[in-house]
Design a protein around this motif. Structure first.
Motif, PDB file in Angstrom:
ATOM      1  N   SER A 173       0.806  -1.220   0.000  1.00 27.94           N
ATOM      2  CA  SER A 173       0.000   0.000   0.000  1.00 27.94           C
ATOM      3  C   SER A 173       0.837   1.268   0.000  1.00 27.94           C
ATOM      4  O   SER A 173       0.339   2.350  -0.351  1.00 27.94           O
ATOM      5  CB  SER A 173      -0.938   0.006   1.216  1.00 27.94           C
ATOM      6  OG  SER A 173      -0.191  -0.003   2.433  1.00 27.94           O
ATOM      7  N   ASP A 174       2.106   1.172   0.393  1.00 26.26           N
ATOM      8  CA  ASP A 174       2.972   2.347   0.434  1.00 26.26           C
ATOM      9  C   ASP A 174       3.827   2.491  -0.816  1.00 26.26           C
ATOM     10  O   ASP A 174       4.718   3.340  -0.861  1.00 26.26           O
ATOM     11  CB  ASP A 174       3.881   2.269   1.661  1.00 26.26           C
ATOM     12  CG  ASP A 174       4.752   1.012   1.671  1.00 26.26           C
ATOM     13  OD1 ASP A 174       4.286  -0.036   1.161  1.00 26.26           O
ATOM     14  OD2 ASP A 174       5.885   1.079   2.179  1.00 26.26           O
ATOM     15  N   ASP A 181       3.685  -3.973  12.828  1.00 25.99           N
ATOM     16  CA  ASP A 181       3.111  -2.643  12.984  1.00 25.99           C
ATOM     17  C   ASP A 181       1.902  -2.515  12.074  1.00 25.99           C
ATOM     18  O   ASP A 181       1.740  -3.292  11.123  1.00 25.99           O
ATOM     19  CB  ASP A 181       4.163  -1.582  12.631  1.00 25.99           C
ATOM     20  CG  ASP A 181       3.802  -0.208  13.183  1.00 25.99           C
ATOM     21  OD1 ASP A 181       2.686  -0.057  13.712  1.00 25.99           O
ATOM     22  OD2 ASP A 181       4.628   0.708  13.081  1.00 25.99           O
ATOM     23  N   GLU A 182       1.067  -1.526  12.338  1.00 22.52           N
ATOM     24  CA  GLU A 182      -0.120  -1.306  11.546  1.00 22.52           C
ATOM     25  C   GLU A 182       0.148  -0.496  10.285  1.00 22.52           C
ATOM     26  O   GLU A 182      -0.716  -0.365   9.433  1.00 22.52           O
ATOM     27  CB  GLU A 182      -1.206  -0.610  12.389  1.00 22.52           C
ATOM     28  CG  GLU A 182      -1.700  -1.445  13.564  1.00 22.52           C
ATOM     29  CD  GLU A 182      -2.734  -0.716  14.384  1.00 22.52           C
ATOM     30  OE1 GLU A 182      -2.956   0.486  14.105  1.00 22.52           O
ATOM     31  OE2 GLU A 182      -3.312  -1.332  15.290  1.00 22.52           O
ATOM     32  N   THR A 183       1.328   0.096  10.197  1.00 21.94           N
ATOM     33  CA  THR A 183       1.681   0.928   9.048  1.00 21.94           C
ATOM     34  C   THR A 183       2.891   0.363   8.340  1.00 21.94           C
ATOM     35  O   THR A 183       3.697  -0.373   8.941  1.00 21.94           O
ATOM     36  CB  THR A 183       1.979   2.376   9.504  1.00 21.94           C
ATOM     37  OG1 THR A 183       3.059   2.348  10.454  1.00 21.94           O
ATOM     38  CG2 THR A 183       0.751   2.993  10.149  1.00 21.94           C
ATOM     39  N   TYR A 228       5.214  -2.537   8.038  1.00 21.78           N
ATOM     40  CA  TYR A 228       4.439  -3.526   8.783  1.00 21.78           C
ATOM     41  C   TYR A 228       5.261  -4.474   9.640  1.00 21.78           C
ATOM     42  O   TYR A 228       4.715  -5.164  10.498  1.00 21.78           O
ATOM     43  CB  TYR A 228       3.563  -4.381   7.832  1.00 21.78           C
ATOM     44  CG  TYR A 228       2.622  -3.575   6.987  1.00 21.78           C
ATOM     45  CD1 TYR A 228       1.556  -2.880   7.574  1.00 21.78           C
ATOM     46  CD2 TYR A 228       2.788  -3.482   5.619  1.00 21.78           C
ATOM     47  CE1 TYR A 228       0.676  -2.125   6.802  1.00 21.78           C
ATOM     48  CE2 TYR A 228       1.905  -2.731   4.834  1.00 21.78           C
ATOM     49  CZ  TYR A 228       0.865  -2.058   5.434  1.00 21.78           C
ATOM     50  OH  TYR A 228       0.012  -1.312   4.677  1.00 21.78           O
TER      51      TYR A 228
END
Length: 483
Positions: free
Chosen positions: A325-326, A474-476, A479
């Motif tokens: 997603s990034d 991690d959620e971002t 990850y």
């Protein structure tokens, strides 16, 4: 950073030597080199022009001279004070059978001769306080002071008082040795370890009728230190720690690496995944290892490589998009650009793209994946990721070996990277051993009963084999990290 122990490699394991004005406990069975290691610490201080104190509770000065005869240590150095403190029955002003503080033959004669001091914490501290200030102190060993207290808690308090004397009153950095037989019969208890700033653990191993001594930094407050076990070698120059590194020097190997996309994992691997080689990621079936694989794939695509992926059963193409997603790309876009090639071994994701292949025993099996990638991706280097669990449900173990050798012999170039994942618990032992044997790097990920997920580097031509670290999610993006 700290004071040198006189052994460069041990200084590195400690993260920069012994912390200034702090105490280290050196524990281990008899004959493992505790006293020699301690004297080498003092010798390094003498060489730097420091004032040093050697407190012996078990040997006379003559015995110490015999002990150090093979080594280049100078007990007569003008900067070194050697005293002996011994507990033995004697006469005090109260009783004629008390335990008393008494210097051994050849030691300092500061104790008045007309009576002996009762062997109490207060008297030992008072006696030693006459010898400060000092820069470095070796107390060898705490085992000789054990009669100072009736129980373990009292002994811990006595040791703590000595440490405070050395650190706060003397402004000294100290090493304290203690017996630890490895069976709970020594004095190096958990309480004693807690009293000191750090702990160096010595142990011995019998191998082929030879005794080998090993060293490990078991604890060091506030320092990023190496916790791996190393060999302690006692030679003519004193104590050395081996190996100084666990992989051949980089100039002999000339490896080129690809970043995994995770900085801490790159550090563990000595730069990342080795190009031109095969990396095996072993897992126990309970971890989130595919988050790491997705980062590796993203890093390869970012580096301009083409990716050939044999998906595990639980990972869909849409899930890959969520991992990325990034990034500036999507699965569909990579497929259209001939930069992503997928083999579905378990079930179809419903994508009929020409670069999404399904397993078909009639069509030369899964080797088509790499061949298709090479045919359509142009001059791009290849990053091949193969999850073996669904693969082995469809393909024989011998076929896996044949394809692995075929890819190595005919396709894998010096810029390419191949990553396999395998779960040894559900797969053939000989196949697991084959894949480990033919890999350049082997990474193991497993989850403990407490839910902590561990990553260990078991094999690599670079980096830090034998090192373990904890996997954190991690959620971002990205990850996943190692801590």
């Amino acid at each position: 950073m700290g004071l040198s122990t006189g052994c460069e490699r041990l200084d590195e394991l400690l993260g920069g030597g012994v912390p200034d004005k702090r105490s280290l406990l050196v524990s281990g069975p008899p004959g493992t080199g505790k006293t020699t290691l301690g004297m080498q610490f003092l010798e390094a201080g003498l060489d730097a022009g420091e004032d040093c104190l050697f407190v012996s509770t078990e040997q006379t000065v003559d015995e110490l001279e015999d002990t150090f005869e093979p080594y280049p240590f100078d007990l007569g150095h003008e900067g070194l004070t050697v005293i002996t403190v011994h507990c033995e029955p004697g006469d005090t002003m109260e009783r004629d059978d008390d335990l008393v503080v008494r210097t051994l033959e050849g030691g300092d004669r500061a104790v008045a001769e007309w009576f002996d001091l009762p062997f109490t914490r207060e008297n030992v501290v008072h006696y030693l306080s006459e010898y400060g200030p000092k820069d470095r102190i070796l107390l060898d060993s705490l085992s000789g002071l054990r009669p100072i207290a009736a129980d373990e808690v009292s002994f811990w308090r006595s040791t703590y008082d000595l440490i405070r004397l050395f650190s706060d009153t003397f402004d000294a950095t100290s090493l304290l040795t203690a017996e630890d037989g490895g069976t709970g019969d020594g004095v190096a208890s958990d309480l004693l370890r807690y009293a000191t700033h750090g702990v160096i653990e010595l142990s011995s191993v019998e191998r082929a009728n030879q005794r080998h001594t090993f060293l490990r930094v078991g604890k060091l407050r506030g320092r990023d230190h190496d916790t791996r076990r190393h060999k302690l070698v006692l030679g003519a120059d004193g104590a050395t720690v081996q190996p100084t590194q666990r992989t051949p020097p980089s100039e002999l190997l000339g490896h080129d690496h690809l970043s995994t996309g995770i900085d801490a994992l790159d550090g563990l691997l000595g730069g990342g995944l080795v190009r031109g080689g095969f990396t095996l990621l072993s897992h126990d079936g309970t971890t989130g290892y595919y988050a790491i694989n997705a980062r590796m794939l993203a890093s390869a695509i970012e580096a301009g490589m083409a990716a050939a992926v044999a998906l595990p059963a639980e990972v869909s193409l849409s899930r890959l998009d969520r991992y990325w997603s990034d990034t500036d790309w999507t699965v569909e876009g990579l497929l259209d650009d001939d930069r992503l090639f997928v083999l579905e071994l378990a079930e179809s994701n419903g994508d009929d793209h020409r670069n999404v292949l399904t397993y078909d025993e009639e069509e030369r099996d899964w080797r088509r994946l790499s061949e298709c990638c090479y045919e359509r991706s142009g001059d791009r280097p290849l990053f091949a990721f193969v999850d073996t669990e669904p693969l082995l449900e469809q393909v024989s173990r011998q076929r896996v070996r044949d394809v692995r050798y075929h890819a190595a012999a005919h396709h894998t170039d010096e810029d390419d990277i191949v990553v396999y994942t395998i779960n040894p618990a559900v797969q053939d032992t000989s196949l697991v051993e084959f894949l480990v044997d033919t890999s350049r790097q082997t990474i193991r990920i497993e989850r403990g009963d407490d839910g902590i997920e561990w990553l260990t580097l078991r094999k690599s031509p670079t980096g830090s084999p034998g090192t373990s670290t904890v996997v954190a999610y991690d959620e971002t993006p990205p990850y996943v990290d190692l801590v």
